[in-house]
Write a protein that holds these residues in place. Structure first.
Motif, PDB file in Angstrom:
ATOM      1  N   ALA A 170      45.597  45.443  12.408  1.00 19.91           N
ATOM      2  CA  ALA A 170      44.879  44.625  11.437  1.00 19.91           C
ATOM      3  C   ALA A 170      45.816  43.602  10.811  1.00 19.91           C
ATOM      4  N   VAL A 171      45.298  42.393  10.633  1.00 24.36           N
ATOM      5  CA  VAL A 171      46.005  41.313   9.951  1.00 24.36           C
ATOM      6  C   VAL A 171      45.113  40.875   8.801  1.00 24.36           C
ATOM      7  N   VAL A 172      45.675  40.774   7.592  1.00 27.78           N
ATOM      8  CA  VAL A 172      44.869  40.352   6.448  1.00 27.78           C
ATOM      9  C   VAL A 172      44.368  38.927   6.666  1.00 27.78           C
ATOM     10  N   LYS A 173      43.213  38.652   6.096  1.00 26.53           N
ATOM     11  CA  LYS A 173      42.514  37.394   6.341  1.00 26.53           C
ATOM     12  C   LYS A 173      43.394  36.166   6.130  1.00 26.53           C
ATOM     13  N   LYS A 174      44.139  36.109   5.042  1.00 27.80           N
ATOM     14  CA  LYS A 174      44.926  34.916   4.728  1.00 27.80           C
ATOM     15  C   LYS A 174      46.071  34.658   5.709  1.00 27.80           C
ATOM     16  N   ALA A 175      46.433  35.678   6.505  1.00 26.83           N
ATOM     17  CA  ALA A 175      47.546  35.542   7.440  1.00 26.83           C
ATOM     18  C   ALA A 175      47.091  35.356   8.886  1.00 26.83           C
ATOM     19  N   ARG A 176      45.794  35.240   9.110  1.00 31.00           N
ATOM     20  CA  ARG A 176      45.295  35.094  10.485  1.00 31.00           C
ATOM     21  C   ARG A 176      45.494  33.666  10.986  1.00 31.00           C
ATOM     22  N   GLY A 177      45.612  33.554  12.300  1.00 30.22           N
ATOM     23  CA  GLY A 177      45.742  32.246  12.920  1.00 30.22           C
ATOM     24  C   GLY A 177      47.159  31.700  12.921  1.00 30.22           C
ATOM     25  N   CYS A 178      48.122  32.524  12.526  1.00 35.18           N
ATOM     26  CA  CYS A 178      49.524  32.099  12.448  1.00 35.18           C
ATOM     27  C   CYS A 178      50.383  32.718  13.549  1.00 35.18           C
ATOM     28  N   GLY A 179      49.774  33.511  14.416  1.00 34.07           N
ATOM     29  CA  GLY A 179      50.521  34.146  15.496  1.00 34.07           C
ATOM     30  C   GLY A 179      51.093  35.511  15.151  1.00 34.07           C
ATOM     31  N   LEU A 180      50.799  36.016  13.957  1.00 29.33           N
ATOM     32  CA  LEU A 180      51.359  37.317  13.567  1.00 29.33           C
ATOM     33  C   LEU A 180      50.828  38.453  14.425  1.00 29.33           C
ATOM     34  N   GLY A 181      49.568  38.389  14.795  1.00 28.01           N
ATOM     35  CA  GLY A 181      48.989  39.446  15.619  1.00 28.01           C
ATOM     36  C   GLY A 181      49.708  39.568  16.954  1.00 28.01           C
ATOM     37  N   LEU A 182      49.973  38.434  17.586  1.00 27.04           N
ATOM     38  CA  LEU A 182      50.676  38.452  18.872  1.00 27.04           C
ATOM     39  C   LEU A 182      52.118  38.933  18.693  1.00 27.04           C
ATOM     40  N   GLN A 183      52.762  38.521  17.624  1.00 26.88           N
ATOM     41  CA  GLN A 183      54.127  38.980  17.355  1.00 26.88           C
ATOM     42  C   GLN A 183      54.155  40.497  17.167  1.00 26.88           C
ATOM     43  N   LEU A 184      53.194  41.009  16.421  1.00 28.17           N
ATOM     44  CA  LEU A 184      53.120  42.449  16.191  1.00 28.17           C
ATOM     45  C   LEU A 184      52.865  43.195  17.496  1.00 28.17           C
ATOM     46  N   LEU A 185      51.937  42.703  18.286  1.00 28.91           N
ATOM     47  CA  LEU A 185      51.612  43.346  19.561  1.00 28.91           C
ATOM     48  C   LEU A 185      52.818  43.339  20.500  1.00 28.91           C
ATOM     49  N   THR A 186      53.539  42.241  20.544  1.00 27.93           N
ATOM     50  CA  THR A 186      54.746  42.145  21.369  1.00 27.93           C
ATOM     51  C   THR A 186      55.794  43.149  20.902  1.00 27.93           C
ATOM     52  N   PHE A 187      55.974  43.263  19.597  1.00 28.76           N
ATOM     53  CA  PHE A 187      56.924  44.202  19.013  1.00 28.76           C
ATOM     54  C   PHE A 187      56.559  45.637  19.415  1.00 28.76           C
ATOM     55  N   ILE A 188      55.276  45.967  19.341  1.00 24.47           N
ATOM     56  CA  ILE A 188      54.818  47.312  19.688  1.00 24.47           C
ATOM     57  C   ILE A 188      55.040  47.590  21.176  1.00 24.47           C
ATOM     58  N   CYS A 189      54.716  46.624  22.025  1.00 27.23           N
ATOM     59  CA  CYS A 189      54.911  46.816  23.473  1.00 27.23           C
ATOM     60  C   CYS A 189      56.388  46.989  23.802  1.00 27.23           C
ATOM     61  N   ASN A 190      57.259  46.230  23.137  1.00 25.68           N
ATOM     62  CA  ASN A 190      58.698  46.393  23.346  1.00 25.68           C
ATOM     63  C   ASN A 190      59.150  47.781  22.893  1.00 25.68           C
ATOM     64  N   TYR A 191      58.640  48.224  21.762  1.00 27.58           N
ATOM     65  CA  TYR A 191      58.946  49.570  21.265  1.00 27.58           C
ATOM     66  C   TYR A 191      58.507  50.610  22.303  1.00 27.58           C
ATOM     67  N   ALA A 192      57.295  50.475  22.810  1.00 26.97           N
ATOM     68  CA  ALA A 192      56.770  51.437  23.787  1.00 26.97           C
ATOM     69  C   ALA A 192      57.634  51.469  25.050  1.00 26.97           C
ATOM     70  N   ARG A 193      58.003  50.299  25.538  1.00 24.29           N
ATOM     71  CA  ARG A 193      58.847  50.210  26.730  1.00 24.29           C
ATOM     72  C   ARG A 193      60.183  50.914  26.476  1.00 24.29           C
ATOM     73  N   GLU A 194      60.796  50.642  25.319  1.00 27.69           N
ATOM     74  CA  GLU A 194      62.082  51.249  24.978  1.00 27.69           C
ATOM     75  C   GLU A 194      61.982  52.765  24.819  1.00 27.69           C
ATOM     76  N   HIS A 195      60.784  53.256  24.552  1.00 33.41           N
ATOM     77  CA  HIS A 195      60.589  54.695  24.372  1.00 33.41           C
ATOM     78  C   HIS A 195      59.945  55.365  25.589  1.00 33.41           C
ATOM     79  N   GLY A 196      60.044  54.716  26.750  1.00 31.15           N
ATOM     80  CA  GLY A 196      59.690  55.344  28.009  1.00 31.15           C
ATOM     81  C   GLY A 196      58.252  55.225  28.470  1.00 31.15           C
TER      82      GLY A 196
END
Length: 141
Positions: A72-98
């Motif tokens: 979830a991204v709060v309404k005022k922060a949408r459209g700035c690319g934060l969702g994609l940054q968060l998703l990328t961070f999570i996928c990198n975390y998952a990869r690093e954890h096997g």
């Protein structure tokens, strides 16, 4: 957005920040029943936060099975690319954890967003929390 930080979150220590984002987005905006918003996966999942100073802007989690959820991204922060940054961070975390892949239940209106992030639809659409969803999977390389 300037001065934002993406970080791992601890369920107990960061509960107030996680709750602030999820209640605003899921319970108040999307009318998800509070009784189903919080579940037995909370304490075992790895949670993530994007904060600007002390203000939470986005959150998500990944369960021990590799399911990304409660993104979830709060309404005022949408459209700035934060969702994609968060998703990328999570996928990198998952990869690093096997993990070799991750999956999620995307709200149907967000399917295009997840496709751009490398996820592919799997199976038929379904209803979850009274909202149309589709299972999506991403292989991690």
């Amino acid at each position: 957005m300037a001065d934002t930080e993406i970080r791992l979150a601890a369920w107990e220590a960061d509960l107030a920040l996680i709750r602030q984002v999820r209640e605003a987005v899921f319970i108040h905006e999307q009318n998800v029943d509070p009784d189903i918003e919080w579940d037995q996966e909370e304490e075992t999942a790895q949670h993530f936060l994007i904060v600007q100073g002390k203000e939470p802007l986005a959150t998500a989690r990944i369960t021990t099975s590799g399911k990304i959820g409660r993104m979830a991204v709060v309404k005022k922060a949408r459209g700035c690319g934060l969702g994609l940054q968060l998703l990328t961070f999570i996928c990198n975390y998952a990869r690093e954890h096997g993990f070799s892949s991750v999956y999620l239940h995307a709200q149907s209106h967000a399917e295009g967003f997840y496709r751009k992030a490398g996820f592919r639809s799997e199976g038929e659409p379904f209803i979850e929390a009274d909202i149309p969803h589709i299972k999506m999977v991403r292989l991690l390389d």
